[in-house]
Each structure stands twice: as structure tokens, then as C-alpha cells.
Design an enzyme around this catalytic site. Sequence first.
Site, mmCIF file in Angstrom:
data_model
loop_
_atom_site.group_PDB
_atom_site.id
_atom_site.type_symbol
_atom_site.label_atom_id
_atom_site.label_comp_id
_atom_site.label_asym_id
_atom_site.label_seq_id
_atom_site.Cartn_x
_atom_site.Cartn_y
_atom_site.Cartn_z
ATOM 1 N N HIS A 1 0.942 -1.041 0.165
ATOM 2 C CA HIS A 1 -0.287 -0.452 0.134
ATOM 3 C C HIS A 1 0.931 0.884 -0.502
ATOM 4 O O HIS A 1 0.099 2.603 -0.849
ATOM 5 C CB HIS A 1 -1.168 -0.106 1.154
ATOM 6 N N ARG A 52 -10.724 4.019 -1.856
ATOM 7 C CA ARG A 52 -10.006 2.942 -0.895
ATOM 8 C C ARG A 52 -10.478 4.047 0.332
ATOM 9 O O ARG A 52 -9.582 5.136 0.639
ATOM 10 C CB ARG A 52 -8.605 2.833 -0.886
ATOM 11 N N GLU A 108 -10.271 -11.184 -4.988
ATOM 12 C CA GLU A 108 -9.085 -10.652 -4.618
ATOM 13 C C GLU A 108 -8.699 -11.696 -3.826
ATOM 14 O O GLU A 108 -7.382 -12.480 -3.368
ATOM 15 C CB GLU A 108 -8.493 -9.509 -3.928
ATOM 16 N N ASN A 121 -3.730 -7.290 -7.314
ATOM 17 C CA ASN A 121 -2.571 -6.676 -5.792
ATOM 18 C C ASN A 121 -2.691 -8.540 -4.577
ATOM 19 O O ASN A 121 -1.950 -8.628 -4.600
ATOM 20 C CB ASN A 121 -2.426 -5.628 -5.287
ATOM 21 N N ASP A 122 -3.927 -8.694 -3.752
ATOM 22 C CA ASP A 122 -4.196 -9.162 -3.339
ATOM 23 C C ASP A 122 -5.045 -10.533 -4.224
ATOM 24 O O ASP A 122 -3.935 -11.364 -3.301
ATOM 25 C CB ASP A 122 -6.140 -8.969 -2.031
ATOM 26 N N ARG A 135 2.804 -9.316 -0.005
ATOM 27 C CA ARG A 135 3.385 -7.870 -0.394
ATOM 28 C C ARG A 135 3.788 -6.584 0.376
ATOM 29 O O ARG A 135 4.741 -5.827 -0.908
ATOM 30 C CB ARG A 135 1.570 -7.194 -1.046
ATOM 31 N N CYS A 141 -9.387 -3.817 -10.844
ATOM 32 C CA CYS A 141 -8.924 -2.253 -9.972
ATOM 33 C C CYS A 141 -7.867 -2.274 -9.176
ATOM 34 O O CYS A 141 -6.696 -1.428 -8.499
ATOM 35 C CB CYS A 141 -9.766 -2.256 -9.128
HETATM 36 C C1 PEP Z 1 -6.102 -5.423 -4.593
HETATM 37 O O1 PEP Z 1 -6.020 -5.538 -3.728
HETATM 38 O O2 PEP Z 1 -5.373 -5.836 -5.498
HETATM 39 C C2 PEP Z 1 -6.585 -4.004 -4.112
HETATM 40 C C3 PEP Z 1 -7.560 -3.123 -5.495
HETATM 41 O O3 PEP Z 1 -7.052 -3.320 -3.651
HETATM 42 P P1 PEP Z 1 -6.389 -3.335 -2.422
HETATM 43 O O4 PEP Z 1 -4.927 -2.717 -2.818
HETATM 44 O O5 PEP Z 1 -6.790 -2.260 -2.024
HETATM 45 O O6 PEP Z 1 -6.011 -4.601 -1.581
HETATM 46 MG MG MG Z 2 -6.885 -5.863 -2.061
#
Ligand code: PEP
Ligand code: MG
Length: 574
Positions: A193, A300, A435, A458-459, A469, A506
Site C-alpha cells: 500500500h 479506498r 481478490e 494485488n491481493d 505484498r 482495479c
Molecule cells: C487489490 O488488492 O488489488 C486492490 C485493488 O485492493 P488494495 O490494493 O487496496 O488491497
Molecule cells: Mg486488496
Amino acid sequence: MSFTIHGVGVSAGIAIGHSRLISHALLEVAHYQIVPDLVAEEVLRFEDAVQSVKQDLVDIRRGLSKTAPAEMGAFIDTHLMILADSSLSETPKKIIRSESCNAEWALKQQLDSIVAQFEEIEDDYLRERKSDVVQVVERVIKALLGHPNQPALAEQESGMILVAHDLSPADAIQFKQHQFAAFITDVGGATSHTAILARSLNIPSIVALQHARNLIRDGELIIVDGQQGVVIVDPDKDTLAEYRLRQEQWELEQQKLKRIKQTPAVTLDGAAVELHANIEIPSDVAQTWASGATGIGLYRTEFLFMNRRDWPSEEEQFDAYRRVVEAMKGLPVTIRTLDIGADKQFDTNTIRTSTNPALGLRAIRFCLSEPQIFHAQLRAIYRASHYGQIKLLIPMLCTLSELRQTLLAIERVKDSLRADNIPFDATLPIGGMIEIPAAAIGAEAFAKHLDFLSIGTNDLIQYTLAIDRTDDTVAYLHNPLHPAVLQLVELTIRAANKAGKPVSVCGEMAGDIKLTRMLLGFGLRQFSMHPAHILAVKRQVLNTDLPKLEKQIRSILASQEPDKTEKLLAKLNA
Ligand code: PEP
Ligand code: MG
């Protein structure tokens, strides 16, 4: 002496500027003995350091511009008072004499004892003053270590390159208000993040540089190449000239991209594509408009809950959501409910700690376990829905039972608003984030019960490949092209398209131009990303002829080797 450090570039662009080390001087404190004959000299060294910090602070106080916020002067006065207190200016001298130790160590011992006393204090305000003491001590330690102390942050940050060992997302959100030229850290993964926030500063950023913070000195000239993930410290004349040229070319390229801002994102064969923005705080809407985005695909909301000791009230949240929705003037705004936990923590003490926070009480799990907090947020979102086009997005769904509980909580919110005669959009679309691999495999069922899906890559990558991550030691394993990741993404898109439900990506994959054509080939027609990437992704969309890609897409999906996939992807993008 010039040298180069390599890391993971997380935001492209080239910056040339002087380094601004974010204070972690306390981490550098060594402990060594002083021979009895030199103890008096060590005490003098300490006194000199205190004196030089005092002079620095007085100079800063005097040099404050008329436009500087009033708190700045008061803040510096507080630091001068702390510095003059005998617990910091006298006690360390006694420790140097009694323990024959170096001045930094003596000061650090004294700081630890003061901090312990502060921690006992009930009063929140006084307890907060602890960080002022720490900052003053850091200044003295920096002076002892021979690092020049810089004027206060807000006075000098413009054009500087922020160098930190690590930054929490909460720190990074604060830096959003400043104007650094670049951002580099020792640790962190590409989709942490902190990296996402660094990217949202829209400046070159590099993470996972390992020892950069120890190697770079405050005020050194450095070049940051966010594309290549390279930092050049103290460059020679030729290198500097070369990078200045590259920087100009990069800026020219960004200017050229602006020409397609108003052009609708349609492929050569006529497929219309929505390019939406990811935002973190209401003021990000300005950048969203500048990017030509046709909506917000991910807001977010958790950043409203950070850097504070209390929960934001329903009213405060309503105000923030309404501001965003009104500023988007009828374009869709996808508000994600609180995704707190793992690396995004509150300052409040309500969260239980876990040995695996990413697998713990995070996101929707947390919200379902805290019905009052969830209720307040849902009410705020529904109230804001009266003022524009809101979509509600639920993070980290894993089971249909979580979805059912969430839908029940939403019904309760709607009932309460009706009872209070508060208007809201009763048809507000409800979507879920895919995710977790289990959710991707079950995408068909989720698509049936939801109005839309949004893939959080991402997750999804973190959980599919079992790589934290935020952990730079496993960052090399992060690979969006891993066959398992691609298959889960394609499976989800296919399931949503089959159910006739909109689906978007996203996560950071949506903003990577190398992946645009592949995702279009998988059937994706909605992308949500940081606004800084929208125009480059749009250019890819405009240059894509989908029917010509079908065979190559099948080969990519059939590939079991990421290296081979990489080559196939290069061909696809050629
Ligand atoms: C993701 O996990 O891809 C996502 C968009 O949410 P975040 O990055 O806020 O966990
Ligand atoms: Mg996420």
C-alpha cells in the site's frame, strides 16, 4: 563518489534532486566505550551537538516565511523547550561520565527512559508529545553523527527526493500534501500500500533498495529513474546531462499523451472501454478529472480512518463521500467499504494482532465483526448516494455467507434511513472484490448474487502465490504473469461476462500498459487504476485490434512458463 543502487521501480519518471533523509537516526546509534581520558571530550561533543541543534532551531524559527502556518512557530518553540530541559541537556552527560559510553548511546538510553515514562501517561495529548521528544533527540543524534540537520519538512521539501528505510501507508498519506520530486525506500513490495500511495503522488518512486538509506547522505545529489528502478548517487557530469535529456523526453511524452484526454477509449475494432480512477482521499478527484477518467472505480475509504485515535463519525464520512460524488458531477463513484487490517492499521487499539495479518481479521471480515462501525459507514455511503452515482464495493469476499451477512447489514441500513426519512438511492449497485483465489474460483456464484465484480489483482497475486505484498525479500516472486494468476483473472472475467455482469480490474495490473492488450483479450472492458496511468493505457486501447489477438491470447493462457508468457506478451504488444 558516484554509485548506483537497484530496486523495484513502482512509479515511472525521472527525478534529479537532493536527498531528504527521513529521520531514522535512532536506528543508527552505536554503543562503544570511551577511554577515561576522553570522557570529558565526549561530554563536550554532546554539548556542541545540543548547541548546534539549538542554533538550527532558532535559525529556522527566524527564517519562517510569513505564509508559514502559525503552528510551525509553536512547533519549533516546543522543540526548543524540550531541548533545554535538563532531562535531555544534562542527564545524558551524567550517563556518559558514569558509564564511559559514547554520547549517542547515552542520549538514546535517556530517550528510552523518557519514552517509557510517557507511555504511562493517561492523557492522550501529553502522551502524543512523546513524538516531539523523539524528533528532538533525533536531531541531536544526527548532529552527533555529522549529518547536517535540515530545516523543517514543510519549508524545504519541494524538489527534494525523500529517502526512507520504510514508510507505513499512514506516513505516506501524510506525504501526499508535500511536493517531493521522488520517493525511495529500502523495503516494500511493488504492490504494497505504501508503493500504491507513492505512485499516487505521481512522482518517480522506487522501493526495495535494501540499504539506500544507509548509503545515501542527507543533501546529496541523486537521480531517480522510476522506470528502471535505478538510483544514481552523486552522478558525474555526463550522466547528469544524459538524465536531464531523458527527463525532458519523458515530460514531452507526458505532454503528448494529454492530447488524447477527451478521446473515447475504443479499440480499433470498436470495443468501448471504461477507464476509471483509483483514489484514496477526496482531493484526488482533481487528478481524476485531469486524467480524463470516466469515473472512479475504486475509492479506498480506509485512509479516512488512519492517522487518528478515534473513528470517523457517520457525519464526517458522509461529508467526505458526498464531496467526492458531487465533485464527480454524475460520473460513477465506486466506494469500497473499509479495507483495514494487514499493512493498513488504525491508531486505535481495537484491532487484535495476528501472526499473519494478511490472513487475519481484514476488510469485510473486520467490518462484519464490528457491526457498529460498519453500520455507520454504510449509512454514510447510502446517504451520499442521493447526491450522485454511487456503487458500493465489498473488499475481500471469500464466502457467499459473508456476502449474505453484508446484504443483511445493508438492508438494516436502508430500513434505518427510511425510518429517519433520509433520501438515498435504493437501486445502488452492489459489487464484490475478487481478490482471494477461492472467490475467483467461485466467481460464477458471486456474479449471480452481485451487480458487478472488481478484481483486486494485488491481493489476488499475494494470496495465489503466497507472497506477502509488503515483504521485499520475496518481491522477486511477485509475478502477474504467473499462469495461476492469469487463469484466475481470465476465469473471473469470463464468469462475469457470462452472467452479464460488469467486471473490472482495479489492482495494479490495470495500470500496467504491458498488460492492457492481454486483459482486453481476456474480455475485460473496465479498468480502474491510478489516474497517472490512464492516458498511457488509453493509448494502448486505441491501438488494439482485438480480433487479430485471439490466437495469441489462447497461447498466453495455455502457457505454463512465465518466461514463455513474457515472450508471448512482448509479441502481443509489438
Ligand atoms: C487489490 O488488492 O488489488 C486492490 C485493488 O485492493 P488494495 O490494493 O487496496 O488491497
Ligand atoms: Mg486488496
